[in-house]
Design a protein around this motif. Sequence first.
Motif, short mmCIF file in Angstrom:
data_model
loop_
_atom_site.label_atom_id
_atom_site.label_comp_id
_atom_site.label_asym_id
_atom_site.label_seq_id
_atom_site.Cartn_x
_atom_site.Cartn_y
_atom_site.Cartn_z
N GLU A 158 0.64 -1.33 -0.21
CA GLU A 158 -0.15 -0.22 -0.19
C GLU A 158 0.92 1.26 0.34
OE1 GLU A 158 -3.86 2.24 2.71
OE2 GLU A 158 -2.83 -0.09 2.96
N PHE A 159 1.81 1.07 0.38
CA PHE A 159 2.89 2.30 0.80
C PHE A 159 3.60 2.69 -0.76
CE2 PHE A 159 3.08 1.86 5.40
CZ PHE A 159 3.08 3.52 5.63
N ALA A 160 3.85 1.13 -1.11
CA ALA A 160 4.51 1.17 -2.18
C ALA A 160 3.07 2.18 -4.03
CB ALA A 160 5.07 -0.21 -3.56
N VAL A 161 1.98 1.87 -3.44
CA VAL A 161 1.29 2.63 -4.45
C VAL A 161 0.80 4.32 -4.42
CG1 VAL A 161 -1.39 1.82 -5.48
CG2 VAL A 161 -0.06 -0.22 -5.19
N ARG A 162 0.67 4.30 -3.01
CA ARG A 162 0.50 5.36 -2.69
C ARG A 162 1.79 6.70 -3.07
NH1 ARG A 162 -3.28 6.43 2.51
NH2 ARG A 162 -4.83 5.57 2.21
N SER A 163 2.31 5.61 -3.02
CA SER A 163 3.93 7.22 -3.08
C SER A 163 3.98 7.48 -4.48
CB SER A 163 4.78 5.81 -2.74
OG SER A 163 5.56 5.47 -3.60
N LEU A 164 3.21 6.94 -5.19
CA LEU A 164 3.10 7.28 -7.01
C LEU A 164 2.09 8.85 -6.89
CD1 LEU A 164 2.37 4.10 -8.86
CD2 LEU A 164 4.23 5.10 -8.59
N GLU A 165 1.19 8.70 -6.14
CA GLU A 165 0.43 9.70 -6.34
C GLU A 165 0.75 11.25 -4.91
OE1 GLU A 165 -3.51 8.21 -6.53
OE2 GLU A 165 -3.35 8.12 -9.01
N THR A 166 1.28 10.63 -3.90
CA THR A 166 1.29 11.50 -3.00
C THR A 166 3.11 12.61 -2.91
OG1 THR A 166 1.18 9.46 -1.27
CG2 THR A 166 1.99 11.15 -0.36
N GLY A 215 4.77 14.33 -1.28
CA GLY A 215 5.51 14.07 -0.27
C GLY A 215 6.64 12.59 -0.02
N ALA A 216 6.13 11.94 -1.09
CA ALA A 216 7.07 10.55 -1.27
C ALA A 216 8.27 10.48 -2.85
CB ALA A 216 6.00 9.29 -1.27
N ARG A 217 7.68 12.20 -3.13
CA ARG A 217 8.45 12.38 -4.41
C ARG A 217 10.16 12.32 -3.52
NH1 ARG A 217 6.83 13.63 -9.04
NH2 ARG A 217 8.34 15.55 -9.56
N ASN A 218 11.23 11.66 -4.01
CA ASN A 218 13.00 11.78 -3.36
C ASN A 218 12.38 11.71 -2.49
OD1 ASN A 218 13.08 12.45 -6.70
ND2 ASN A 218 12.70 14.12 -6.49
N ALA A 219 12.07 10.52 -1.57
CA ALA A 219 11.76 9.92 -0.49
C ALA A 219 12.29 9.29 0.20
CB ALA A 219 11.13 10.44 0.17
N THR A 220 12.90 8.57 0.90
CA THR A 220 13.49 7.43 1.53
C THR A 220 12.39 7.08 2.45
OG1 THR A 220 15.88 7.42 0.84
CG2 THR A 220 15.45 5.81 2.34
N PHE A 221 11.57 6.26 3.21
CA PHE A 221 11.32 5.84 3.81
C PHE A 221 11.46 4.39 4.83
CE2 PHE A 221 7.99 8.44 1.60
CZ PHE A 221 8.15 9.01 1.54
N THR A 222 11.81 4.76 6.18
CA THR A 222 11.54 3.41 7.12
C THR A 222 10.73 2.59 7.16
OG1 THR A 222 14.31 3.23 7.09
CG2 THR A 222 13.62 2.01 8.78
N LEU A 223 9.95 1.49 7.44
CA LEU A 223 9.06 1.38 7.92
C LEU A 223 8.46 -0.06 8.65
CD1 LEU A 223 6.97 0.98 4.13
CD2 LEU A 223 6.97 3.20 5.43
N GLY A 224 7.89 -0.15 9.01
CA GLY A 224 7.44 -0.96 10.22
C GLY A 224 5.64 -0.75 10.36
N LEU A 228 3.30 8.41 8.27
CA LEU A 228 2.13 8.26 8.88
C LEU A 228 1.64 9.65 8.53
CD1 LEU A 228 1.37 5.60 11.21
CD2 LEU A 228 1.17 5.64 9.27
N GLU A 229 2.33 10.88 8.28
CA GLU A 229 1.70 11.96 8.27
C GLU A 229 1.22 12.22 6.85
OE1 GLU A 229 3.96 15.08 10.46
OE2 GLU A 229 3.41 14.33 12.57
N VAL A 230 2.77 12.03 6.16
CA VAL A 230 2.94 11.96 4.38
C VAL A 230 1.92 9.99 3.93
CG1 VAL A 230 4.36 11.21 2.29
CG2 VAL A 230 5.43 11.93 4.49
N MET A 231 1.49 9.64 4.21
CA MET A 231 0.78 8.68 3.52
C MET A 231 -0.17 7.19 4.57
SD MET A 231 3.34 7.01 1.17
CE MET A 231 4.53 6.69 1.81
N PRO A 232 -1.57 8.18 5.35
CA PRO A 232 -1.98 7.65 6.09
C PRO A 232 -2.15 6.26 5.97
CG PRO A 232 -3.17 9.42 5.06
CD PRO A 232 -1.91 9.31 4.46
#
Length: 296
Positions: A187-195, A197-206, A272-276
């Motif tokens: 879900e994070f991967a799919v959301r990042s395409l249209e978010t 705040g996810a452009r040119n960003a690195t997110f560590t996920l848990g 989660l503030e960038v991609m809830p």
Amino acid sequence: MNLVVGATGLVGGEICRRLAADQKPVRALVRPTGDESRIAELRQSGAELVTGDLKDPASIQAACAGASAVLSTASSTLSRQPGDTIEGVDRVGQLQLVEAARGAGVKHFVYVSFSPIATDFALQRAKREVEQALIASGMVYTILRPTFFMEIWFSKVLGFDLAERRVRIYGTGENPISWISFPNVAEFAVRSLETPGARNATFTLGGPEALTPFEVVRIFEELSGQPFTTECVLESVLWLGKDSSRRALDEAFAALSLGFARGDVIAMRGVLEVMPVRLVSVREYARWLLHEAAAG
């Protein structure tokens, strides 16, 4: 067009399903020797199937043609086939994919890596090299670094034997981990395409909470109403396994097990503030897994 590389894997397959459900065009890269049932599922979802292999640059270039986004989850660690190696797939293959995508004019590249581990090993070096190549490529990038997957580490193959109520724990079992479920990563991967705040960003996920391996076992005991037997593998044994490994895949497993032993707590508030995204908890997953086991 969204090209998914690693489409027959856990995360890649879920990405394809989510994109198709959102009526987004999906092109799934599959290998002729890929899992037939998973390929059939991709076909039924409406994905366009293209044949290729990260070890075959020409097939990768053809797959990238006309794609606006590439989402890559491929790795030799889980879905390896004859000829697959960390060097050939996770490093050289992924670097070739980045170059092919850049050459094809791909606008956005989403790369699924993994959370940093404080041990040097070939798989981690490969992941970080690909990340750096992606950052330098000029394409918009999103790098996702998930920590330990529940679906992998709570499985029989890694010593979590639900049927026998036996659990192998790497290390003391007292260091917390922010366990994550693979659909959340998709879900994070799919959301990042249209978010934005996810452009040119690195997110560590848990996941939503950090739990020690022993706390995980107690949740399974509570929900199942049965005691579990645990065995701990000492860090000294894991170090010996890593240092004596002759294959990069064996080294990777030992190094990842050392990461498990040390724990990995991920603060998710900023992400989660960038991609809830509603994160799946260990308790939810345990309840589902026990239900599936009871259903046969």
